[in-house]
Design an enzyme around this catalytic site. Sequence first.
Site, PDB file in Angstrom:
ATOM      1  CG  ASP A  17      -1.942  -1.142   1.156  1.00  0.00           C
ATOM      2  OD1 ASP A  17      -2.126  -1.719   0.061  1.00  0.00           O
ATOM      3  OD2 ASP A  17      -2.535  -1.468   2.203  1.00  0.00           O
ATOM      4  CG  ASP A 127      -4.344  -0.280  11.871  1.00  0.00           C
ATOM      5  OD1 ASP A 127      -4.547  -0.356  13.095  1.00  0.00           O
ATOM      6  OD2 ASP A 127      -3.606  -1.069  11.261  1.00  0.00           O
TER       7      ASP A 127
END
Length: 405
Positions: A17, A127
């Site tokens: 990512d 998160d």
Amino acid sequence: MEQRVKKVVLAYSGGLDTSIIIPWLKENYDGCEVIAYAADVGQGEELEPLKEKAIKTGASKIYIEDLKHEFVTDFIYPMLKSGAIYEGKYLMGTSVARPVIAKRHVEIAIKEGADAVAHGATGKGNDQVRFELTFKALKPDLKIIAPWREWNIKSREEAIDYAEKRGIPVPVTKAKPYSMDRNLWHISYEGGILEEPWNEYNDDMFIYTVSPEKAPDQAEIITIDFEKGVPVAINGQGYDPVALIFKLNELGGKHGIGRVDIVENRLVGMKSRGVYETPGGTILYEAHHALETICLDRDTLHYKQMIGGRYAELVYNGQWFTPLKAALDAFIDKTQERVTGSVKVKLYKGSVQAVGRKSRYSLYQENLATFGADEVYNQKDAEGFINLFGLPMKVQATLEQSLNK
């Protein structure tokens, strides 16, 4: 009109990512400057190669910060002292790491005069909340960029395609889109075969722990010394906080301790399946609780256990930097003033059991607890106590009896 972003600090791991976020930010925010930031929270990886990778993919510079000591002393130990466990099983290794990472993220953004901060958390997970609540608590005027909520990439496979088109090497493939988060407190495993809750995990995926079936046939007994609720020594040998966790991970891992397989309730509303291994943490929670049982009076211990669940929710939900969390910490620290002593624990094939505890502040008195003859406790006194304690029940029962006649 929204202010143009000139400089952004990105939480950077070098994984899939964040590897593609650097070029994406530059492409979608008018060629803004991107500063990468990597945090060492004991994940056991060599972070130095990230420097070259970050610069090659478009970052102007990278910070690599060693946060291990701060992570243990300012985040793990307060959580340990609280006794917080999320939904009865999860020791929150990922949850508790996020605020220390995000705190340094903000500090770097301030130092660099950045307009924005960015992270690679997805729009489905916890998160994103943990990072962004910390940003808001510590620097509310920073713009927050969350690419997973903005871009058109919808899957790991599409992210891999994006990286390949730009010549960016990534550590996963389409054949194994496996998610793992590691730090010195735990390792979490999600995705892949674990997305089907009926599937058993593969034993070979674990890093910290051996299978309990393959653990030694001989139990091992160790002692852990605490001072004011904080572990300071193992088997009489003092350790600094980071080394102590690593040593307990080694001891617990050898005996297959600390594995959990749970379906948990995410803050964002869905259930998710996670497998975790927290060997050292599991030992510490058992030992710390055992010491509290002799050092805390009944009412304090019971009340502390009650707020432990609320504390766990605060940690899990990313509310570390909140007034309630600070207030609970003040209460917890007060309870820990005399949680000093030693605990003997037995490690054996996936289990940890406290088998001895001692403290100069112990409230346990053998002459009161003994089944033998004693001159301190008059057993006849119990009759009056029971009569008074049971009086409301007797009154209620008498009323019911008269109403039923």
